[in-house]
Motif scaffolding. Structure first.
Motif, PDB file in Angstrom:
ATOM      1  N   GLN A  53       0.785  -1.056   0.008  1.00 28.35           N
ATOM      2  CA  GLN A  53       0.050  -0.034   0.146  1.00 28.35           C
ATOM      3  C   GLN A  53       0.799   1.138   0.073  1.00 28.35           C
ATOM      4  N   GLY A  54       0.295   2.350  -0.566  1.00 28.44           N
ATOM      5  CA  GLY A  54       1.028   3.663  -0.719  1.00 28.44           C
ATOM      6  C   GLY A  54       0.287   4.948  -0.476  1.00 28.44           C
ATOM      7  N   TYR A  55       1.247   5.779  -0.632  1.00 27.97           N
ATOM      8  CA  TYR A  55       0.823   7.342  -0.838  1.00 27.97           C
ATOM      9  C   TYR A  55       1.461   8.319  -1.973  1.00 27.97           C
ATOM     10  N   GLY A  56       0.821   8.563  -2.818  1.00 27.90           N
ATOM     11  CA  GLY A  56       1.426   9.713  -3.493  1.00 27.90           C
ATOM     12  C   GLY A  56       0.351  10.612  -4.217  1.00 27.90           C
ATOM     13  N   MET A  57       0.927  11.444  -5.068  1.00 25.46           N
ATOM     14  CA  MET A  57      -0.147  12.251  -5.963  1.00 25.46           C
ATOM     15  C   MET A  57       0.753  12.536  -7.029  1.00 25.46           C
ATOM     16  N   THR A  58      -0.010  13.247  -8.123  1.00 30.33           N
ATOM     17  CA  THR A  58       0.494  13.791  -9.551  1.00 30.33           C
ATOM     18  C   THR A  58       2.007  14.356  -9.248  1.00 30.33           C
ATOM     19  N   GLU A  59       1.817  15.160  -8.245  1.00 29.15           N
ATOM     20  CA  GLU A  59       2.935  16.060  -8.022  1.00 29.15           C
ATOM     21  C   GLU A  59       4.327  15.362  -7.643  1.00 29.15           C
ATOM     22  N   THR A  60       4.114  14.048  -7.250  1.00 34.96           N
ATOM     23  CA  THR A  60       5.247  13.338  -6.917  1.00 34.96           C
ATOM     24  C   THR A  60       5.660  12.189  -7.812  1.00 34.96           C
ATOM     25  N   ALA A  61       4.796  12.288  -9.049  1.00 37.94           N
ATOM     26  CA  ALA A  61       5.287  11.289 -10.267  1.00 37.94           C
ATOM     27  C   ALA A  61       5.146   9.907  -9.935  1.00 37.94           C
ATOM     28  N   PRO A  62       4.231   9.095  -9.192  1.00 41.10           N
ATOM     29  CA  PRO A  62       3.289   9.685  -8.244  1.00 41.10           C
ATOM     30  C   PRO A  62       3.654   9.079  -6.551  1.00 41.10           C
ATOM     31  N   GLY A  63       4.616   8.314  -6.571  1.00 43.30           N
ATOM     32  CA  GLY A  63       4.801   7.756  -5.363  1.00 43.30           C
ATOM     33  C   GLY A  63       5.554   8.531  -4.401  1.00 43.30           C
ATOM     34  N   ALA A  64       5.163   8.471  -3.171  1.00 44.41           N
ATOM     35  CA  ALA A  64       5.799   9.215  -1.895  1.00 44.41           C
ATOM     36  C   ALA A  64       6.231   7.901  -0.799  1.00 44.41           C
ATOM     37  N   THR A  65       5.344   7.314  -0.452  1.00 45.41           N
ATOM     38  CA  THR A  65       5.823   6.304   0.357  1.00 45.41           C
ATOM     39  C   THR A  65       5.263   4.681   0.116  1.00 45.41           C
ATOM     40  N   LEU A  66       5.763   3.690   0.925  1.00 38.73           N
ATOM     41  CA  LEU A  66       5.246   2.451   0.578  1.00 38.73           C
ATOM     42  C   LEU A  66       5.058   1.470   1.782  1.00 38.73           C
ATOM     43  N   LEU A  67       4.167   0.849   1.961  1.00 45.58           N
ATOM     44  CA  LEU A  67       3.848   0.001   3.080  1.00 45.58           C
ATOM     45  C   LEU A  67       4.146  -1.522   2.569  1.00 45.58           C
ATOM     46  N   ALA A  68       5.312  -2.151   2.876  1.00 51.01           N
ATOM     47  CA  ALA A  68       5.663  -3.499   2.139  1.00 51.01           C
ATOM     48  C   ALA A  68       4.744  -4.240   2.695  1.00 51.01           C
ATOM     49  N   PRO A  69       4.340  -5.523   2.013  1.00 53.00           N
ATOM     50  CA  PRO A  69       3.344  -6.393   2.398  1.00 53.00           C
ATOM     51  C   PRO A  69       3.688  -7.274   3.921  1.00 53.00           C
ATOM     52  N   ASP A  70       5.159  -7.219   4.186  1.00 50.22           N
ATOM     53  CA  ASP A  70       5.255  -7.920   5.271  1.00 50.22           C
ATOM     54  C   ASP A  70       4.843  -7.011   6.490  1.00 50.22           C
ATOM     55  N   ARG A  71       4.672  -5.987   6.326  1.00 51.83           N
ATOM     56  CA  ARG A  71       4.145  -4.835   7.372  1.00 51.83           C
ATOM     57  C   ARG A  71       2.716  -4.325   7.548  1.00 51.83           C
ATOM     58  N   THR A  72       1.902  -5.135   6.411  1.00 59.19           N
ATOM     59  CA  THR A  72       0.533  -4.871   6.228  1.00 59.19           C
ATOM     60  C   THR A  72      -0.037  -4.989   7.519  1.00 59.19           C
ATOM     61  N   ARG A  73      -0.070  -6.072   8.193  1.00 62.23           N
ATOM     62  CA  ARG A  73      -1.020  -6.245   9.402  1.00 62.23           C
ATOM     63  C   ARG A  73      -0.354  -5.223  10.786  1.00 62.23           C
ATOM     64  N   GLU A  74       1.041  -5.321  10.694  1.00 66.08           N
ATOM     65  CA  GLU A  74       1.718  -4.825  11.793  1.00 66.08           C
ATOM     66  C   GLU A  74       1.461  -3.247  11.941  1.00 66.08           C
ATOM     67  N   LYS A  75       1.314  -2.628  10.708  1.00 64.14           N
ATOM     68  CA  LYS A  75       0.992  -1.200  10.259  1.00 64.14           C
ATOM     69  C   LYS A  75      -0.074  -0.976   9.702  1.00 64.14           C
ATOM     70  N   GLN A  76      -1.209  -1.631   9.879  1.00 65.65           N
ATOM     71  CA  GLN A  76      -2.593  -1.478   9.108  1.00 65.65           C
ATOM     72  C   GLN A  76      -2.999  -0.270   9.247  1.00 65.65           C
ATOM     73  N   GLY A  77      -3.668   0.331   8.367  1.00 61.50           N
ATOM     74  CA  GLY A  77      -3.768   1.771   8.203  1.00 61.50           C
ATOM     75  C   GLY A  77      -3.005   2.860   7.874  1.00 61.50           C
ATOM     76  N   SER A  78      -1.676   2.527   7.712  1.00 60.87           N
ATOM     77  CA  SER A  78      -0.541   3.342   7.414  1.00 60.87           C
ATOM     78  C   SER A  78      -0.551   3.228   5.945  1.00 60.87           C
ATOM     79  N   VAL A  79       0.446   4.169   5.609  1.00 57.13           N
ATOM     80  CA  VAL A  79       0.817   4.081   4.074  1.00 57.13           C
ATOM     81  C   VAL A  79       2.455   3.831   3.975  1.00 57.13           C
ATOM     82  N   GLY A  80       3.148   3.543   5.013  1.00 55.97           N
ATOM     83  CA  GLY A  80       4.424   3.032   5.011  1.00 55.97           C
ATOM     84  C   GLY A  80       5.405   4.157   5.115  1.00 55.97           C
ATOM     85  N   VAL A  81       6.615   3.748   4.795  1.00 56.10           N
ATOM     86  CA  VAL A  81       7.920   4.817   4.685  1.00 56.10           C
ATOM     87  C   VAL A  81       8.122   5.365   3.281  1.00 56.10           C
TER      88      VAL A  81
END
Length: 509
Positions: free
Chosen positions: A304-332
């Motif tokens: 899972q991740g977060y980004g926008m057009t202005e960041t082309a688009p990726g800004a952060t990424l939550l790796a699959p192995d942290r999906t449950r540990e950090k559920q609700g976040s968008v990663g690093v």
């Protein structure tokens, strides 16, 4: 080769992997990298013969197809700037994008020709994309007699030169054109290759439109750099998508939570071989627990991740192995990207404190086309992009999104972040979509309402939602009313158009 940006990619792929399948499209048709490079050459030649030069804008209106990518790479080969147009726009909105970008050329799929009738586009050339694959480019409407398509010029292009202008989704006001350089798109692709571990054997199913930055920047371009294969779909249909996953051994898929829910809710889900899928990427909002469960039961997990057009688009990424540990976040942050949180005074805030998310890195855009004042406002004094989103970092440096600044609800002097409420309502059985909006209230200023879509045969009312949230949220955050709609209005990228919902429901409050 003088073109150090995207304009060199086709020549390089043709040299390295000429017979590798680049594209699968239209129910089984295939095109090699050599074939795609030849199409791009023909576009470059057609544009060059019309006097299109470095810096000129070339707009494209059409769905996912070989012609889309040929238009992109053909334009950047001669130093022109590619302007993809959202096919879901109404005619006046199309006119805005074309005229605002000062495009000299508009290439379009034949099916969209009628939508252009009567528009004042201010362009010099209107070209039919169906003629791109014809060697004699002179058959294109308005074309002068053309020479061999292989004689296009190799125009110099540095990484800091504009490669594309992508228009923001325009949830409020008219869309702005975000200028993405060759470097922005290249570094964004490298971020994806590194953090998603993209390899040359990957097969990516492109069910999201290429005119959207996530599909282009995090899907198509990284796959092309690595020499993988793109399976192009013009529209998303769950049944077709499942069949393509099985038939082509699709390993990579990108979408929004609704995309993945429609797939796992489909009757064919249980019988489709999905064992090839190793890279499932999701943006737009957090994946609900029930969807995570459905995929984990099949041995699949999400990035899972977060980004926008202005960041082309990726800004952060939550790796699959942290999906449950950090559920609700968008990663690093992605490998070549940095993120920080700033308060109202512009200074960084302590861990756990909500503030505006700011992004820095070589993937961050150059500015808004023709809008110097808005560009200046979008950056801090030390050059960080101000996202307009609210969030916080936890002790592990993981980012959590609180909400959009403009979507924050102020009720009785208290700040309410709709995303917090939406994440909880999403876990209510039967809910397929949710948007929490602020509605004017004489006593409190604003109160939250929940607007939902639900599965067929399901009934959910205000009392059920309030009971579900009881004890999980402060009482002032619990929606005062819940309404059910047939469909939530969305942008092309899948984001809910909350401004439309506020307009629809505010007068009845």
């Amino acid at each position: 080769m003088h073109n150090h940006g995207l304009g060199s990619w086709m020549a390089t792929r043709r040299l390295k992997t000429p017979e590798k399948i680049a594209l699968v499209f239209d129910d089984g048709n295939e095109l090699t990298y050599s074939g795609l490079a030849a199409l791009a050459d023909r576009v470059a030649a057609a544009l060059s013969r019309r006097g299109i030069r470095t810096g000129d804008r070339v707009a494209y209106l059409g769905e996912n197809s070989p012609e889309f990518l040929a238009a992109l790479f053909g334009a950047v080969q001669i130093g022109a700037v590619f302007v993809p147009v959202n096919t879901r726009l109404a005619s006046p909105e199309i006119q805005h994008v074309v005229t605002d970008s000062n495009a000299r050329v508009l290439i379009h799929d034949p099916e969209f020709g009628a939508r252009l009738d009567g528009l004042s586009l201010g362009i010099e050339y209107l070209l039919d994309a169906s003629s791109i694959d014809v060697p004699d480019v002179s058959v294109v409407e308005g074309s002068p007699e053309a020479s061999s398509a292989s004689n296009f010029p190799d125009s110099p292009a540095a990484l800091d030169r504009p490669a594309a202008i992508l228009y923001t989704s325009g949830t409020t006001g008219k869309p702005k054109g975000a200028v993405l350089t060759h470097g922005n798109l290249t570094w964004a692709a490298l971020n994806a290759i590194i953090d998603y571990d993209i390899v040359s054997t990957d097969v990516a199913l492109m069910i999201s439109p290429l005119f959207h930055v996530a599909s282009l920047g995090m899907g198509a371009l990284p796959i092309i750099i690595k020499g993988g294969t793109l399976v192009l779909e013009k529209r998303f249909d769950p049944s077709r998508a499942l069949a393509l996953i099985q038939n082509y051994g699709v390993s990579m898929l990108s979408g929004v939570p609704t995309t993945y829910q429609l797939l796992c809710d489909h009757p064919d889900w249980a019988t489709t071989d999905v064992s090839s899928m190793r890279k499932l990427t999701c943006g737009g909002s957090a994946v609900p627990s029930r969807v995570l469960n459905a995929y984990e039961e099949r041995g699949l997990s999400f990035s899972q991740g977060y980004g926008m057009t202005e960041t082309a688009p990726g800004a952060t990424l939550l790796a699959p192995d942290r999906t449950r540990e950090k559920q609700g976040s968008v990663g690093v942050p992605h490998f070549f990207t940095d993120v920080r949180i700033a308060g109202e005074d512009g200074r960084e805030v302590p861990t756990g404190t909500v503030g505006e998310i700011e992004v820095s890195g070589p993937n961050v855009f150059a500015g808004y086309y023709g809008r110097p004042e808005e560009t200046a406002e979008a950056f801090t004094a030390d050059g960080w992009f101000r996202s307009g989103d609210l969030g916080y970092l936890d002790d592990d440096g993981v980012l959590y999104i609180s909400d959009r600044l403009k979507d924050m609800i102020i009720s009785g002097g208290e700040n309410i972040y709709p995303a917090e409420i939406e994440n909880l309502i999403n876990d209510l059985d039967g809910v397929t979509g949710v948007a929490v909006i602020g509605i004017p209230d004489d006593r409190w200023g604003e109160v939250p309402w929940a607007v939902l879509t639900v599965r067929d045969g399901i009934t959910i009312d205000t009392d059920q939602v309030r009971a579900h949230l009881d004890g999980r949220l402060a009482r002032y955050k619990v929606p005062a009313k819940t309404v059910i709609v047939d469909e939530l209005p969305r942008t092309a990228s899948g984001k809910i158009r909350k401004a439309d919902l506020r307009t629809r429901f505010a007068p009845t409050a």
